[in-house]
Design a protein around this motif. Structure first.
Motif, PDB file in Angstrom:
ATOM      1  N   ALA A   1       9.942 -12.160 -12.171  1.00  0.00           N
ATOM      2  CA  ALA A   1       8.863 -11.213 -11.888  1.00  0.00           C
ATOM      3  C   ALA A   1       8.475 -11.289 -10.417  1.00  0.00           C
ATOM      4  N   LYS A   2       8.414 -12.504  -9.870  1.00  0.00           N
ATOM      5  CA  LYS A   2       8.101 -12.670  -8.448  1.00  0.00           C
ATOM      6  C   LYS A   2       9.172 -12.012  -7.581  1.00  0.00           C
ATOM      7  N   LYS A   3      10.440 -12.173  -8.018  1.00  0.00           N
ATOM      8  CA  LYS A   3      11.554 -11.597  -7.278  1.00  0.00           C
ATOM      9  C   LYS A   3      11.462 -10.062  -7.265  1.00  0.00           C
ATOM     10  N   LYS A   4      11.116  -9.466  -8.401  1.00  0.00           N
ATOM     11  CA  LYS A   4      10.958  -8.009  -8.493  1.00  0.00           C
ATOM     12  C   LYS A   4       9.823  -7.532  -7.590  1.00  0.00           C
ATOM     13  N   LEU A   5       8.722  -8.285  -7.587  1.00  0.00           N
ATOM     14  CA  LEU A   5       7.581  -7.909  -6.753  1.00  0.00           C
ATOM     15  C   LEU A   5       7.927  -8.034  -5.269  1.00  0.00           C
ATOM     16  N   GLU A   6       8.706  -9.039  -4.927  1.00  0.00           N
ATOM     17  CA  GLU A   6       9.134  -9.210  -3.539  1.00  0.00           C
ATOM     18  C   GLU A   6      10.007  -8.027  -3.112  1.00  0.00           C
TER      19      GLU A   6
ATOM     20  N   LEU B   1      -0.418  -5.027  -0.339  1.00  0.00           N
ATOM     21  CA  LEU B   1       0.035  -4.053  -1.324  1.00  0.00           C
ATOM     22  C   LEU B   1      -0.464  -4.366  -2.736  1.00  0.00           C
ATOM     23  N   PHE B   2      -0.282  -5.584  -3.190  1.00  0.00           N
ATOM     24  CA  PHE B   2      -0.613  -5.930  -4.571  1.00  0.00           C
ATOM     25  C   PHE B   2      -2.109  -6.166  -4.787  1.00  0.00           C
ATOM     26  N   LYS B   3      -2.858  -6.232  -3.685  1.00  0.00           N
ATOM     27  CA  LYS B   3      -4.313  -6.398  -3.797  1.00  0.00           C
ATOM     28  C   LYS B   3      -5.037  -5.054  -3.779  1.00  0.00           C
ATOM     29  N   LEU B   4      -4.519  -4.092  -2.990  1.00  0.00           N
ATOM     30  CA  LEU B   4      -5.244  -2.846  -2.763  1.00  0.00           C
ATOM     31  C   LEU B   4      -4.638  -1.601  -3.412  1.00  0.00           C
ATOM     32  N   ALA B   5      -3.362  -1.601  -3.680  1.00  0.00           N
ATOM     33  CA  ALA B   5      -2.718  -0.402  -4.235  1.00  0.00           C
ATOM     34  C   ALA B   5      -3.267  -0.105  -5.625  1.00  0.00           C
ATOM     35  N   PRO B   6      -3.589   1.165  -5.897  1.00  0.00           N
ATOM     36  CA  PRO B   6      -4.181   1.540  -7.193  1.00  0.00           C
ATOM     37  C   PRO B   6      -3.344   1.112  -8.400  1.00  0.00           C
ATOM     38  N   GLU B   7      -2.034   1.182  -8.292  1.00  0.00           N
ATOM     39  CA  GLU B   7      -1.192   0.828  -9.440  1.00  0.00           C
ATOM     40  C   GLU B   7      -1.153  -0.677  -9.730  1.00  0.00           C
ATOM     41  N   TYR B   8      -1.536  -1.505  -8.757  1.00  0.00           N
ATOM     42  CA  TYR B   8      -1.529  -2.962  -8.944  1.00  0.00           C
ATOM     43  C   TYR B   8      -2.929  -3.554  -9.011  1.00  0.00           C
ATOM     44  N   LYS B   9      -3.936  -2.747  -8.765  1.00  0.00           N
ATOM     45  CA  LYS B   9      -5.307  -3.241  -8.720  1.00  0.00           C
ATOM     46  C   LYS B   9      -5.693  -3.890 -10.057  1.00  0.00           C
TER      47      LYS B   9
ATOM     48  N   ARG C   1       7.728  -5.089  -2.555  1.00  0.00           N
ATOM     49  CA  ARG C   1       7.005  -5.202  -1.286  1.00  0.00           C
ATOM     50  C   ARG C   1       7.934  -4.902  -0.108  1.00  0.00           C
ATOM     51  N   ALA C   2       9.178  -5.363  -0.168  1.00  0.00           N
ATOM     52  CA  ALA C   2      10.140  -5.088   0.908  1.00  0.00           C
ATOM     53  C   ALA C   2      10.405  -3.582   1.012  1.00  0.00           C
ATOM     54  N   LYS C   3      10.511  -2.932  -0.127  1.00  0.00           N
ATOM     55  CA  LYS C   3      10.707  -1.481  -0.169  1.00  0.00           C
ATOM     56  C   LYS C   3       9.501  -0.764   0.457  1.00  0.00           C
ATOM     57  N   HIS C   4       8.311  -1.217   0.099  1.00  0.00           N
ATOM     58  CA  HIS C   4       7.090  -0.624   0.656  1.00  0.00           C
ATOM     59  C   HIS C   4       7.003  -0.896   2.159  1.00  0.00           C
ATOM     60  N   ALA C   5       7.383  -2.096   2.584  1.00  0.00           N
ATOM     61  CA  ALA C   5       7.335  -2.447   4.012  1.00  0.00           C
ATOM     62  C   ALA C   5       8.237  -1.521   4.815  1.00  0.00           C
ATOM     63  N   LYS C   6       9.399  -1.199   4.257  1.00  0.00           N
ATOM     64  CA  LYS C   6      10.335  -0.305   4.934  1.00  0.00           C
ATOM     65  C   LYS C   6       9.733   1.094   5.074  1.00  0.00           C
ATOM     66  N   LYS C   7       9.139   1.615   4.006  1.00  0.00           N
ATOM     67  CA  LYS C   7       8.502   2.920   4.053  1.00  0.00           C
ATOM     68  C   LYS C   7       7.298   2.923   4.993  1.00  0.00           C
TER      69      LYS C   7
END
Length: 137
Positions: free
Chosen positions: A117-122, A84-92, A125-131
């Motif tokens: 910040a790491k906790k927020k990103l985690e 997610l954080f490597k390929l998603a346009p908003e995080y690229k 990612r969990a939210k994205h994993a669910k979707k």
């Protein structure tokens, strides 16, 4: 054969009517007259508001914006949560180093991310994993 006063009827696209006491129609002989009194009028197409060219332009822009959002959402659903954080346009190009699970550890300028910040990103990612999992079904 006998018409009763205040019998309510609806005529399509016209309104609601009641039978008047002056009605003399006989259904067996098909003679006499039907008299109806309108109680409620329905909206007519003539009252539909004309859309100006400025409003049409705004509506077209809104539709384009909604399509762009939907396309971005579709792109996000193709990205595996670990990437997610490597390929998603908003995080690229926002992060430079990642841990084994794909979670960013350093910003693009090389500074280490804070624990919060790491906790927020985690959580993100969990939210994205669910979707992502829901979309796979």
């Amino acid at each position: 054969n006998e018409w009763k006063s205040n019998q309510a009827l609806q005529f399509e696209r016209l309104g609601y009517f009641v039978v008047d006491t002056d009605t003399t129609f006989d259904s067996t002989t098909r003679e006499g007259k039907l008299v109806f009194n309108r109680t409620v009028s329905l909206k007519e197409d003539k009252t539909v508001k004309k859309v100006s060219s400025h409003e049409e332009e705004q509506q077209r822009k809104r539709v384009e914006q909604q399509r762009a959002i939907a396309a971005a959402r579709d792109i996000m659903m193709t990205i595996d949560p670990k990437d997610l954080f490597k390929l998603a346009p908003e995080y690229k190009d926002k992060y430079s180093k990642f841990d084994d699970s794909g979670l960013p550890t350093h910003l693009a300028d090389g500074t280490e991310l804070t624990k919060s910040a790491k906790k927020k990103l985690e959580k993100e990612r969990a939210k994205h994993a669910k979707k992502f999992a829901k979309n796979k079904k």
